[in-house]
Design a protein around this motif. Structure first.
Motif, PDB file in Angstrom:
ATOM      1  N   ALA A 156       2.730  -5.111   2.722  1.00 54.51           N
ATOM      2  CA  ALA A 156       1.765  -5.888   3.513  1.00 54.51           C
ATOM      3  C   ALA A 156       1.984  -7.395   3.365  1.00 54.51           C
ATOM      4  O   ALA A 156       1.713  -8.157   4.280  1.00 54.51           O
ATOM      5  CB  ALA A 156       0.347  -5.525   3.106  1.00 54.51           C
ATOM      6  N   GLN A 192     -11.528 -15.293  11.469  1.00 55.28           N
ATOM      7  CA  GLN A 192     -10.934 -14.973  12.784  1.00 55.28           C
ATOM      8  C   GLN A 192     -11.236 -16.084  13.779  1.00 55.28           C
ATOM      9  O   GLN A 192     -10.520 -16.267  14.749  1.00 55.28           O
ATOM     10  CB  GLN A 192     -11.553 -13.678  13.350  1.00 55.28           C
ATOM     11  CG  GLN A 192     -11.220 -12.427  12.588  1.00 55.28           C
ATOM     12  CD  GLN A 192     -10.026 -11.696  13.180  1.00 55.28           C
ATOM     13  OE1 GLN A 192      -9.414 -12.161  14.126  1.00 55.28           O
ATOM     14  NE2 GLN A 192      -9.679 -10.559  12.603  1.00 55.28           N
ATOM     15  N   TYR A 239       0.894  -1.160   0.000  1.00 56.02           N
ATOM     16  CA  TYR A 239       0.000   0.000   0.000  1.00 56.02           C
ATOM     17  C   TYR A 239       0.928   1.205   0.000  1.00 56.02           C
ATOM     18  O   TYR A 239       1.528   1.508   1.037  1.00 56.02           O
ATOM     19  CB  TYR A 239      -0.891   0.002   1.244  1.00 56.02           C
ATOM     20  CG  TYR A 239      -1.857  -1.169   1.311  1.00 56.02           C
ATOM     21  CD1 TYR A 239      -3.043  -1.149   0.571  1.00 56.02           C
ATOM     22  CD2 TYR A 239      -1.576  -2.283   2.093  1.00 56.02           C
ATOM     23  CE1 TYR A 239      -3.939  -2.216   0.629  1.00 56.02           C
ATOM     24  CE2 TYR A 239      -2.473  -3.349   2.149  1.00 56.02           C
ATOM     25  CZ  TYR A 239      -3.642  -3.306   1.420  1.00 56.02           C
ATOM     26  OH  TYR A 239      -4.529  -4.361   1.479  1.00 56.02           O
ATOM     27  N   GLU A 283     -14.166 -13.068   6.131  1.00 53.11           N
ATOM     28  CA  GLU A 283     -14.749 -12.929   7.474  1.00 53.11           C
ATOM     29  C   GLU A 283     -16.267 -13.024   7.492  1.00 53.11           C
ATOM     30  O   GLU A 283     -16.955 -12.090   7.911  1.00 53.11           O
ATOM     31  CB  GLU A 283     -14.300 -11.606   8.104  1.00 53.11           C
ATOM     32  CG  GLU A 283     -12.797 -11.442   8.005  1.00 53.11           C
ATOM     33  CD  GLU A 283     -12.134 -11.047   9.306  1.00 53.11           C
ATOM     34  OE1 GLU A 283     -12.801 -11.066  10.344  1.00 53.11           O
ATOM     35  OE2 GLU A 283     -10.931 -10.750   9.281  1.00 53.11           O
ATOM     36  N   GLU A 303     -16.114  -8.497   2.901  1.00 54.32           N
ATOM     37  CA  GLU A 303     -16.325  -8.266   4.325  1.00 54.32           C
ATOM     38  C   GLU A 303     -17.398  -7.180   4.457  1.00 54.32           C
ATOM     39  O   GLU A 303     -17.387  -6.212   3.710  1.00 54.32           O
ATOM     40  CB  GLU A 303     -14.988  -7.789   4.929  1.00 54.32           C
ATOM     41  CG  GLU A 303     -14.976  -7.726   6.422  1.00 54.32           C
ATOM     42  CD  GLU A 303     -13.622  -7.255   6.972  1.00 54.32           C
ATOM     43  OE1 GLU A 303     -12.580  -7.502   6.330  1.00 54.32           O
ATOM     44  OE2 GLU A 303     -13.637  -6.634   8.039  1.00 54.32           O
ATOM     45  N   ALA A 355      -3.836 -13.001  12.904  1.00 53.77           N
ATOM     46  CA  ALA A 355      -4.273 -11.883  13.745  1.00 53.77           C
ATOM     47  C   ALA A 355      -4.634 -10.661  12.886  1.00 53.77           C
ATOM     48  O   ALA A 355      -4.386 -10.654  11.676  1.00 53.77           O
ATOM     49  CB  ALA A 355      -3.161 -11.535  14.725  1.00 53.77           C
ATOM     50  N   ASN A 356      -5.190  -9.643  13.520  1.00 51.79           N
ATOM     51  CA  ASN A 356      -5.490  -8.380  12.819  1.00 51.79           C
ATOM     52  C   ASN A 356      -4.239  -7.852  12.148  1.00 51.79           C
ATOM     53  O   ASN A 356      -3.177  -7.802  12.768  1.00 51.79           O
ATOM     54  CB  ASN A 356      -5.965  -7.311  13.803  1.00 51.79           C
ATOM     55  CG  ASN A 356      -7.385  -7.560  14.241  1.00 51.79           C
ATOM     56  OD1 ASN A 356      -8.136  -8.267  13.560  1.00 51.79           O
ATOM     57  ND2 ASN A 356      -7.747  -7.011  15.382  1.00 51.79           N
ATOM     58  N   GLY A 357      -4.389  -7.470  10.884  1.00 54.48           N
ATOM     59  CA  GLY A 357      -3.265  -6.869  10.184  1.00 54.48           C
ATOM     60  C   GLY A 357      -2.254  -7.851   9.634  1.00 54.48           C
ATOM     61  O   GLY A 357      -1.224  -7.449   9.086  1.00 54.48           O
ATOM     62  N   ALA A 358      -2.542  -9.167   9.736  1.00 53.80           N
ATOM     63  CA  ALA A 358      -1.578 -10.183   9.275  1.00 53.80           C
ATOM     64  C   ALA A 358      -1.450 -10.226   7.752  1.00 53.80           C
ATOM     65  O   ALA A 358      -0.450 -10.714   7.230  1.00 53.80           O
ATOM     66  CB  ALA A 358      -1.987 -11.556   9.806  1.00 53.80           C
ATOM     67  N   GLY A 359      -2.483  -9.734   7.065  1.00 49.04           N
ATOM     68  CA  GLY A 359      -2.417  -9.716   5.598  1.00 49.04           C
ATOM     69  C   GLY A 359      -3.459 -10.593   4.911  1.00 49.04           C
ATOM     70  O   GLY A 359      -3.408 -10.781   3.692  1.00 49.04           O
ATOM     71  N   LYS A 360      -4.420 -11.087   5.675  1.00 51.44           N
ATOM     72  CA  LYS A 360      -5.410 -12.016   5.109  1.00 51.44           C
ATOM     73  C   LYS A 360      -6.248 -11.342   4.018  1.00 51.44           C
ATOM     74  O   LYS A 360      -6.396 -11.882   2.919  1.00 51.44           O
ATOM     75  CB  LYS A 360      -6.341 -12.542   6.218  1.00 51.44           C
ATOM     76  CG  LYS A 360      -5.600 -13.158   7.391  1.00 51.44           C
ATOM     77  CD  LYS A 360      -6.535 -13.624   8.483  1.00 51.44           C
ATOM     78  CE  LYS A 360      -7.385 -12.551   9.147  1.00 51.44           C
ATOM     79  NZ  LYS A 360      -6.632 -11.544   9.953  1.00 51.44           N
ATOM     80  N   SER A 361      -6.794 -10.169   4.353  1.00 55.61           N
ATOM     81  CA  SER A 361      -7.630  -9.482   3.354  1.00 55.61           C
ATOM     82  C   SER A 361      -6.797  -9.060   2.155  1.00 55.61           C
ATOM     83  O   SER A 361      -7.277  -9.091   1.014  1.00 55.61           O
ATOM     84  CB  SER A 361      -8.279  -8.229   3.945  1.00 55.61           C
ATOM     85  OG  SER A 361      -9.116  -8.566   5.003  1.00 55.61           O
ATOM     86  N   THR A 362      -5.563  -8.679   2.426  1.00 53.32           N
ATOM     87  CA  THR A 362      -4.696  -8.260   1.313  1.00 53.32           C
ATOM     88  C   THR A 362      -4.471  -9.426   0.353  1.00 53.32           C
ATOM     89  O   THR A 362      -4.495  -9.237  -0.877  1.00 53.32           O
ATOM     90  CB  THR A 362      -3.346  -7.734   1.849  1.00 53.32           C
ATOM     91  OG1 THR A 362      -3.607  -6.688   2.793  1.00 53.32           O
ATOM     92  CG2 THR A 362      -2.475  -7.208   0.729  1.00 53.32           C
TER      93      THR A 362
END
Ligand code: ATP
Length: 233
Positions: A19, A192, A14, A160, A86, A38-45
């Motif tokens: 990421a 999650q 980004y 998610e 999401e 965890a949050n921010g791990a890169g899953k959505s990316t």
């Protein structure tokens, strides 16, 4: 067996912020794979790279043998990848049925139509004339999932599904997964809820700070291995 979808050394940015740092990911036809972390791990990316919403180098992603990294989202959808975003994103002025029919506009051939979907989620048939946004969160998630199924993709990417839903509703939604994969659809879930992810998936990838920290068969990974990979303990 050749994989349906692969990423090789996938990096994503980004602006200047990186990421994903070289993610190798494989998806075989007909399997359900869970991506946890965890949050921010890169899953959505990772999902966004697969659907073209975040740019990726052309050769870093192959789908059905073709390099597809960085293609525009529309091109990728045409080739058979669909994402359940999401946050559900239903059209507020449309009824449940109209929301579902939007998914069918792509006119890809396949087993999923309104009749089949109403069998999977009978509550949607009951409420088909109601505004989509008048439904409960769980029912809206069923509509969002159904809308993507109606486009009869080869690969369904779910970001998610369980977000903000009660455990009983989460179970109801995931109970639909065997019906979805039975006919050969391939599914990726970002989740999650690790217990649920392990229960419904064949394989798991755990991401940590943009890297794969663990992968394996869901029935062979232990809770300890997963916690360590998840939290980096
Ligand atoms: P979550 O469970 O919170 O959705 P995630 O595992 O899906 O987390 P990503 O959303 O993929 O994680 O985020 C990965 C990294 O990229 C994080 O460091 C995040 O801050 C960063 N990031 C995500 N979206 C953007 C954006 N639009 N602009 C800048 N940085 C972003």
């Amino acid at each position: 067996m050749t994989a349906l979808l692969t990423t090789q050394g996938l990096q994503a940015f980004y602006g200047d912020a990186q990421a994903l740092f070289g993610v190798d990911f494989t998806l075989e036809q007909g399997e359900l794979v869970a991506v946890i972390g965890a949050n921010g791990a890169g899953k959505s990316t990772l999902l966004k790279c697969l659907t073209g919403l975040v740019r990726a180098p052309r050769e870093a992603i192959h789908f059905k043998g073709e390099a597809v990294g960085g293609l525009p989202p529309g091109e990728i959808v045409k080739r058979g990848l669909a994402m359940v975003p999401e946050g559900r994103r239903l059209f507020p002025s449309l009824s449940v049925e109209e929301n579902l029919l939007i998914g069918g506009l792509s006119q890809r051939k396949g087993p999923w139509d309104l009749k089949r979907l109403y069998k999977l989620f009978p509550i949607l048939a009951e409420k088909r004339h109601n505004p989509g946004t008048s439904l409960s969160g769980g029912q809206q998630q069923m509509v969002a999932l159904g809308r993507s199924l109606m486009s009869n993709p080869e690969v369904l990417l779910c970001d998610e599904l369980s977000l903000g839903l009660a455990p009983i509703v989460i179970r109801e939604i995931y109970a639909a997964m065997p019906d979805i994969t039975r006919e050969g659809m391939t599914v990726v879930i970002v989740e999650q809820d690790v217990t649920m992810a392990q229960r419904v998936s064949r394989r798991i990838y755990c991401l940590q700070e943009g890297r794969v920290s663990l992968q394996g068969r869901s029935d062979q990974l232990t809770r300890d291995q997963i916690s360590q990979a998840y939290f980096g303990l």
